[in-house]
Scaffold this motif. Structure first.
Motif, PDB file in Angstrom:
ATOM      1  N   GLU A  67     -25.027 109.927  11.237  1.00  0.00           N
ATOM      2  CA  GLU A  67     -25.441 110.407   9.918  1.00  0.00           C
ATOM      3  C   GLU A  67     -24.621 109.760   8.808  1.00  0.00           C
ATOM      4  O   GLU A  67     -25.163 109.412   7.763  1.00  0.00           O
ATOM      5  CB  GLU A  67     -25.340 111.935   9.838  1.00  0.00           C
ATOM      6  CG  GLU A  67     -26.456 112.634  10.574  1.00  0.00           C
ATOM      7  CD  GLU A  67     -26.493 114.118  10.322  1.00  0.00           C
ATOM      8  OE1 GLU A  67     -25.470 114.691   9.869  1.00  0.00           O
ATOM      9  OE2 GLU A  67     -27.542 114.718  10.574  1.00  0.00           O
ATOM     10  N   ASP A  71     -26.130 107.533   5.858  1.00  0.00           N
ATOM     11  CA  ASP A  71     -25.841 107.881   4.470  1.00  0.00           C
ATOM     12  C   ASP A  71     -25.294 106.679   3.694  1.00  0.00           C
ATOM     13  O   ASP A  71     -25.603 106.507   2.521  1.00  0.00           O
ATOM     14  CB  ASP A  71     -24.832 109.033   4.389  1.00  0.00           C
ATOM     15  CG  ASP A  71     -25.452 110.382   4.730  1.00  0.00           C
ATOM     16  OD1 ASP A  71     -26.690 110.507   4.655  1.00  0.00           O
ATOM     17  OD2 ASP A  71     -24.690 111.308   5.067  1.00  0.00           O
ATOM     18  N   ALA A  77     -31.756 108.053  -0.169  1.00  0.00           N
ATOM     19  CA  ALA A  77     -32.919 108.535   0.579  1.00  0.00           C
ATOM     20  C   ALA A  77     -33.319 109.918   0.077  1.00  0.00           C
ATOM     21  O   ALA A  77     -32.479 110.788  -0.119  1.00  0.00           O
ATOM     22  CB  ALA A  77     -32.598 108.593   2.066  1.00  0.00           C
ATOM     23  N   SER A  79     -35.879 113.472   0.237  1.00  0.00           N
ATOM     24  CA  SER A  79     -36.319 114.418   1.255  1.00  0.00           C
ATOM     25  C   SER A  79     -37.574 113.907   1.965  1.00  0.00           C
ATOM     26  O   SER A  79     -38.514 113.438   1.319  1.00  0.00           O
ATOM     27  CB  SER A  79     -36.618 115.771   0.603  1.00  0.00           C
ATOM     28  OG  SER A  79     -37.020 116.695   1.579  1.00  0.00           O
ATOM     29  N   GLU A  81     -38.042 111.285   3.562  1.00  0.00           N
ATOM     30  CA  GLU A  81     -38.184 109.830   3.588  1.00  0.00           C
ATOM     31  C   GLU A  81     -37.843 109.331   4.991  1.00  0.00           C
ATOM     32  O   GLU A  81     -36.897 109.792   5.615  1.00  0.00           O
ATOM     33  CB  GLU A  81     -37.245 109.181   2.574  1.00  0.00           C
ATOM     34  CG  GLU A  81     -37.405 107.682   2.477  1.00  0.00           C
ATOM     35  CD  GLU A  81     -36.556 107.090   1.360  1.00  0.00           C
ATOM     36  OE1 GLU A  81     -36.265 105.895   1.466  1.00  0.00           O
ATOM     37  OE2 GLU A  81     -36.201 107.798   0.420  1.00  0.00           O
ATOM     38  N   TYR A  90     -35.709 107.413  11.455  1.00  0.00           N
ATOM     39  CA  TYR A  90     -35.013 108.650  11.104  1.00  0.00           C
ATOM     40  C   TYR A  90     -35.609 109.195   9.817  1.00  0.00           C
ATOM     41  O   TYR A  90     -36.010 108.440   8.941  1.00  0.00           O
ATOM     42  CB  TYR A  90     -33.515 108.403  10.898  1.00  0.00           C
ATOM     43  CG  TYR A  90     -32.822 107.908  12.139  1.00  0.00           C
ATOM     44  CD1 TYR A  90     -32.310 108.790  13.072  1.00  0.00           C
ATOM     45  CD2 TYR A  90     -32.698 106.538  12.390  1.00  0.00           C
ATOM     46  CE1 TYR A  90     -31.683 108.335  14.223  1.00  0.00           C
ATOM     47  CE2 TYR A  90     -32.067 106.080  13.527  1.00  0.00           C
ATOM     48  CZ  TYR A  90     -31.565 106.983  14.438  1.00  0.00           C
ATOM     49  OH  TYR A  90     -30.947 106.528  15.570  1.00  0.00           O
ATOM     50  N   GLN A  91     -35.650 110.518   9.730  1.00  0.00           N
ATOM     51  CA  GLN A  91     -36.181 111.166   8.536  1.00  0.00           C
ATOM     52  C   GLN A  91     -35.077 111.995   7.877  1.00  0.00           C
ATOM     53  O   GLN A  91     -34.364 112.734   8.555  1.00  0.00           O
ATOM     54  CB  GLN A  91     -37.355 112.081   8.883  1.00  0.00           C
ATOM     55  CG  GLN A  91     -38.007 112.698   7.672  1.00  0.00           C
ATOM     56  CD  GLN A  91     -39.188 113.581   8.044  1.00  0.00           C
ATOM     57  OE1 GLN A  91     -39.100 114.365   8.985  1.00  0.00           O
ATOM     58  NE2 GLN A  91     -40.275 113.439   7.317  1.00  0.00           N
ATOM     59  N   ARG A  92     -34.963 111.867   6.550  1.00  0.00           N
ATOM     60  CA  ARG A  92     -33.983 112.636   5.784  1.00  0.00           C
ATOM     61  C   ARG A  92     -34.532 114.053   5.600  1.00  0.00           C
ATOM     62  O   ARG A  92     -35.678 114.231   5.231  1.00  0.00           O
ATOM     63  CB  ARG A  92     -33.756 111.969   4.432  1.00  0.00           C
ATOM     64  CG  ARG A  92     -32.987 112.787   3.452  1.00  0.00           C
ATOM     65  CD  ARG A  92     -31.653 113.200   3.967  1.00  0.00           C
ATOM     66  NE  ARG A  92     -30.628 112.367   3.380  1.00  0.00           N
ATOM     67  CZ  ARG A  92     -29.407 112.301   3.854  1.00  0.00           C
ATOM     68  NH1 ARG A  92     -29.070 112.984   4.910  1.00  0.00           N
ATOM     69  NH2 ARG A  92     -28.516 111.556   3.292  1.00  0.00           N
ATOM     70  N   ARG A  93     -33.709 115.040   5.887  1.00  0.00           N
ATOM     71  CA  ARG A  93     -34.116 116.434   5.729  1.00  0.00           C
ATOM     72  C   ARG A  93     -33.064 117.181   4.911  1.00  0.00           C
ATOM     73  O   ARG A  93     -31.873 116.955   5.060  1.00  0.00           O
ATOM     74  CB  ARG A  93     -34.249 117.131   7.081  1.00  0.00           C
ATOM     75  CG  ARG A  93     -35.291 116.525   8.000  1.00  0.00           C
ATOM     76  CD  ARG A  93     -36.521 117.396   8.080  1.00  0.00           C
ATOM     77  NE  ARG A  93     -37.565 116.756   8.853  1.00  0.00           N
ATOM     78  CZ  ARG A  93     -37.873 117.066  10.099  1.00  0.00           C
ATOM     79  NH1 ARG A  93     -37.205 117.994  10.730  1.00  0.00           N
ATOM     80  NH2 ARG A  93     -38.857 116.441  10.706  1.00  0.00           N
ATOM     81  N   LYS A 111     -27.761 118.423   4.033  1.00  0.00           N
ATOM     82  CA  LYS A 111     -28.605 117.260   4.281  1.00  0.00           C
ATOM     83  C   LYS A 111     -28.311 116.722   5.671  1.00  0.00           C
ATOM     84  O   LYS A 111     -27.173 116.755   6.145  1.00  0.00           O
ATOM     85  CB  LYS A 111     -28.412 116.189   3.220  1.00  0.00           C
ATOM     86  CG  LYS A 111     -27.004 115.686   3.072  1.00  0.00           C
ATOM     87  CD  LYS A 111     -26.927 114.708   1.940  1.00  0.00           C
ATOM     88  CE  LYS A 111     -25.514 114.180   1.799  1.00  0.00           C
ATOM     89  NZ  LYS A 111     -25.397 113.206   0.737  1.00  0.00           N
ATOM     90  N   SER A 112     -29.361 116.252   6.327  1.00  0.00           N
ATOM     91  CA  SER A 112     -29.190 115.723   7.672  1.00  0.00           C
ATOM     92  C   SER A 112     -30.255 114.657   7.933  1.00  0.00           C
ATOM     93  O   SER A 112     -31.187 114.493   7.151  1.00  0.00           O
ATOM     94  CB  SER A 112     -29.311 116.845   8.709  1.00  0.00           C
ATOM     95  OG  SER A 112     -30.603 117.425   8.653  1.00  0.00           O
ATOM     96  N   TRP A 113     -30.079 113.960   9.039  1.00  0.00           N
ATOM     97  CA  TRP A 113     -31.050 112.962   9.487  1.00  0.00           C
ATOM     98  C   TRP A 113     -31.595 113.423  10.825  1.00  0.00           C
ATOM     99  O   TRP A 113     -30.855 113.852  11.692  1.00  0.00           O
ATOM    100  CB  TRP A 113     -30.373 111.597   9.647  1.00  0.00           C
ATOM    101  CG  TRP A 113     -29.989 110.961   8.357  1.00  0.00           C
ATOM    102  CD1 TRP A 113     -28.771 111.012   7.744  1.00  0.00           C
ATOM    103  CD2 TRP A 113     -30.819 110.176   7.501  1.00  0.00           C
ATOM    104  NE1 TRP A 113     -28.799 110.291   6.578  1.00  0.00           N
ATOM    105  CE2 TRP A 113     -30.036 109.771   6.414  1.00  0.00           C
ATOM    106  CE3 TRP A 113     -32.163 109.763   7.560  1.00  0.00           C
ATOM    107  CZ2 TRP A 113     -30.541 108.981   5.370  1.00  0.00           C
ATOM    108  CZ3 TRP A 113     -32.640 108.982   6.541  1.00  0.00           C
ATOM    109  CH2 TRP A 113     -31.856 108.599   5.468  1.00  0.00           C
TER     110      TRP A 113
END
Length: 118
Positions: A67, A71, A77, A79, A81, A90-93, A111-113
């Motif tokens: 992560e 970053d 990135a 939300s 994306e 990977y999706q940004r959450r 925030k996480s991936w």
């Protein structure tokens, strides 16, 4: 960044546990009693853990290391994306970490991936 020690982290966790115990033992009619203190104690524990992991005093998990890399590579990135890194997607959450007293608005976001399946 302030230099913290593992003792500072243990002290902060003990403080958080003490505030949680006070809240659990409280028998009054105020559901918000001690919530500001608990919120502050949680923030302090998060701050100290982050600093210790950044300094290397506490080892990061593989996921945390990944992560951090994502970053750095994709700092802007948004939300939901989707990005590609080393052949994986990977999706940004963003998820709520803390809410206001009324629970209507979010005060702190986490925030996480998330690795996507192909």
């Amino acid at each position: 960044m302030t230099n913290y020690t593992l003792a500072d982290l243990e002290q902060a966790k003990a403080g958080l546990a003490a505030w949680n115990k006070r809240f659990d033992d409280y028998s009054g009619n105020n559901p918000d009693k001690y919530q500001a203190d608990i919120k502050s104690a949680r923030a302090r524990v998060r701050e100290i853990e982050f600093a210790l992991k950044a300094d290397g005093a506490i080892p990061k998990s593989e996921h945390e290391t990944l992560e951090n890399m994502l970053d750095r590579i994709f700092p802007n990135a948004r939300s939901k994306e989707i990005v590609e890194y080393e052949g994986q997607k990977y999706q940004r959450r963003f998820t709520p970490l803390e809410r206001s007293r009324s629970r209507k608005s979010v005060t702190v976001w986490d925030k996480s991936w998330v690795k996507l399946q192909d």
